[in-house]
Scaffold this motif. Structure first.
Motif, PDB file in Angstrom:
ATOM      1  N   UNK A  24       0.836  -1.194   0.000  1.00 53.25           N
ATOM      2  CA  UNK A  24       0.000   0.000   0.000  1.00 53.25           C
ATOM      3  C   UNK A  24       0.873   1.247   0.000  1.00 53.25           C
ATOM      4  N   UNK A  25       0.340   2.320  -0.594  1.00 51.34           N
ATOM      5  CA  UNK A  25       1.068   3.576  -0.646  1.00 51.34           C
ATOM      6  C   UNK A  25       0.118   4.733  -0.426  1.00 51.34           C
ATOM      7  N   UNK A  26       0.689   5.922  -0.343  1.00 48.33           N
ATOM      8  CA  UNK A  26      -0.126   7.116  -0.148  1.00 48.33           C
ATOM      9  C   UNK A  26      -0.960   7.395  -1.386  1.00 48.33           C
ATOM     10  N   UNK A  27      -2.223   7.785  -1.167  1.00 48.72           N
ATOM     11  CA  UNK A  27      -3.111   8.098  -2.286  1.00 48.72           C
ATOM     12  C   UNK A  27      -2.597   9.328  -3.021  1.00 48.72           C
ATOM     13  N   UNK A  28      -2.531   9.229  -4.336  1.00 43.81           N
ATOM     14  CA  UNK A  28      -2.100  10.368  -5.144  1.00 43.81           C
ATOM     15  C   UNK A  28      -0.611  10.560  -5.199  1.00 43.81           C
ATOM     16  N   UNK A  29       0.176   9.623  -4.649  1.00 46.37           N
ATOM     17  CA  UNK A  29       1.630   9.758  -4.664  1.00 46.37           C
ATOM     18  C   UNK A  29       2.158   9.475  -6.067  1.00 46.37           C
ATOM     19  N   UNK A  30       3.188  10.226  -6.471  1.00 48.36           N
ATOM     20  CA  UNK A  30       3.797  10.019  -7.778  1.00 48.36           C
ATOM     21  C   UNK A  30       4.567   8.713  -7.764  1.00 48.36           C
ATOM     22  N   UNK A  31       4.264   7.779  -8.674  1.00 49.25           N
ATOM     23  CA  UNK A  31       5.005   6.519  -8.701  1.00 49.25           C
ATOM     24  C   UNK A  31       6.456   6.761  -9.119  1.00 49.25           C
ATOM     25  N   UNK A  32       7.319   5.860  -8.729  1.00 48.58           N
ATOM     26  CA  UNK A  32       8.715   5.969  -9.160  1.00 48.58           C
ATOM     27  C   UNK A  32       8.775   5.772 -10.674  1.00 48.58           C
ATOM     28  N   UNK A  33       9.859   6.219 -11.269  1.00 47.79           N
ATOM     29  CA  UNK A  33       9.993   6.107 -12.725  1.00 47.79           C
ATOM     30  C   UNK A  33       9.987   4.647 -13.185  1.00 47.79           C
ATOM     31  N   UNK A  34      10.744   3.742 -12.547  1.00 49.96           N
ATOM     32  CA  UNK A  34      10.653   2.323 -12.938  1.00 49.96           C
ATOM     33  C   UNK A  34       9.248   1.755 -12.710  1.00 49.96           C
ATOM     34  N   UNK A  35       8.610   2.174 -11.598  1.00 50.01           N
ATOM     35  CA  UNK A  35       7.248   1.713 -11.341  1.00 50.01           C
ATOM     36  C   UNK A  35       6.273   2.200 -12.395  1.00 50.01           C
ATOM     37  N   UNK A  36       6.490   3.409 -12.876  1.00 51.11           N
ATOM     38  CA  UNK A  36       5.620   3.967 -13.910  1.00 51.11           C
ATOM     39  C   UNK A  36       5.784   3.203 -15.227  1.00 51.11           C
ATOM     40  N   UNK A  37       7.015   2.831 -15.519  1.00 49.45           N
ATOM     41  CA  UNK A  37       7.268   2.026 -16.722  1.00 49.45           C
ATOM     42  C   UNK A  37       6.559   0.681 -16.613  1.00 49.45           C
ATOM     43  N   UNK A  38       6.601   0.077 -15.436  1.00 51.65           N
ATOM     44  CA  UNK A  38       5.919  -1.208 -15.237  1.00 51.65           C
ATOM     45  C   UNK A  38       4.412  -1.058 -15.379  1.00 51.65           C
ATOM     46  N   UNK A  39       3.855   0.060 -14.902  1.00 50.27           N
ATOM     47  CA  UNK A  39       2.422   0.306 -15.072  1.00 50.27           C
ATOM     48  C   UNK A  39       2.049   0.386 -16.545  1.00 50.27           C
ATOM     49  N   UNK A  40       2.857   1.102 -17.310  1.00 48.51           N
ATOM     50  CA  UNK A  40       2.576   1.231 -18.741  1.00 48.51           C
ATOM     51  C   UNK A  40       2.626  -0.127 -19.432  1.00 48.51           C
TER      52      UNK A  40
END
Length: 298
Positions: A24-40
């Protein structure tokens, strides 16, 4: 609410550590750059289906439908040939002017369409953004995917024009794929860059046609790149020759045409294209990612 959460925590661990342990993480928190790549990557099927839907909706109400993907750059090339080739005499300057012109028009149209649609990737999809949770970079990336598909159809027409105009098939044609791949990476970064700028400055889409027209005239689309050597010298000429669109267009001319005078040696063009692809591709992605939490608000 805090007391209830604490009371429900019988592990003795701090709530922050407990939340982290369960993903779990904070709502609305900016994901890390590697995490953002994984989301995409996780949303790759959504990006593909969204691109298919955009193609169907944009051409579904026309009689010729998908053929407009090829007819639009073809008609543009015919108009430019009439003006610059016949009326202004560009075709009498020697060389294969038809292949030279059409290559410039088709390759420039790829980036032009990405920019024109990318600037509205956020502002044109506010309802979708506010209704669903997904990585917002999916939208400009879908724009690039749509235009890349259109380019494949356009390249078949361009290759036919090049062959009919007298150019032979050579081993240099193998360079078409890496040249287009580098341009696609460059376009992806450009789409994300303009998407974020367009979300901040909504009037930017009104300026894009004028910006792209100036860029076209600076990219030797309609005439020989050697004309710049007569008008500019020193660092000014170097800046003009480093123009990314001139670089990508000249690379494609080098691949498709046997005897063509280029603005720069091929090796320099390849180095410049790689630098532009990495600089704009990565830079545009990072710039868009930094604004992820602000899209659709206000």
């Amino acid at each position: 609410m805090v007391q209830t959460a604490v009371a429900g925590n019988d592990t003795g661990l701090p709530l922050k550590e407990l939340a982290h342990r369960h993903g779990l993480g904070a709502a609305g928190a900016l994901p890390s750059l590697p995490g953002y790549v994984r989301q995409l990557w996780a949303y790759r099927h959504f990006i593909g289906e969204y691109a298919n839907a955009k193609v169907s909706s944009s051409l579904g109400d026309t009689r010729l439908g998908m053929f407009w993907q090829v007819l639009t750059p073809l008609i543009n090339a015919a108009v430019y040939y009439l003006i610059f080739g016949v009326i202004l005499g560009g075709a009498r300057g020697g060389g294969n002017f038809i292949a030279y012109l059409c290559t410039g028009v088709f390759i420039f149209s790829f980036t032009q369409s990405v920019v024109q649609n990318g600037v509205q990737a956020i502002t044109g999809n506010l309802g979708l953004i506010r209704a669903l949770h997904f990585p917002r970079a999916s939208l400009p990336l879908a724009v690039v995917l749509v235009e890349a598909r259109n380019l494949i159809a356009s390249m078949l027409v361009l290759i036919s024009i090049v062959l009919i105009s007298g150019e032979p098939i050579t081993l240099q044609w193998l360079l078409i794929v890496p040249a287009l791949l580098l341009q696609a990476i460059f376009n992806a970064g450009l789409a994300m860059l303009t998407a974020r700028l367009g979300s901040k400055v909504t009037d930017l889409k009104q300026l894009i046609p004028f910006i792209m027209r100036i860029w076209m005239y600076c990219s030797a689309v309609l005439y020989s790149a050697q004309k710049f050597e007569k008008a500019f010298h020193g660092w000014k000429l170097q800046v003009i020759e480093a123009n990314p669109m001139l670089v990508f267009i000249e690379l494609m001319r080098h691949a498709l045409m046997e005897n063509v005078q280029l603005a720069s040696p091929p090796m320099r063009l390849w180095i410049q294209s790689i630098v532009w692809a990495l600089l704009v591709g990565i830079g545009g992605f990072v710039y868009f990612w930094r604004g992820e939490n602000g899209y659709g608000r206000g």
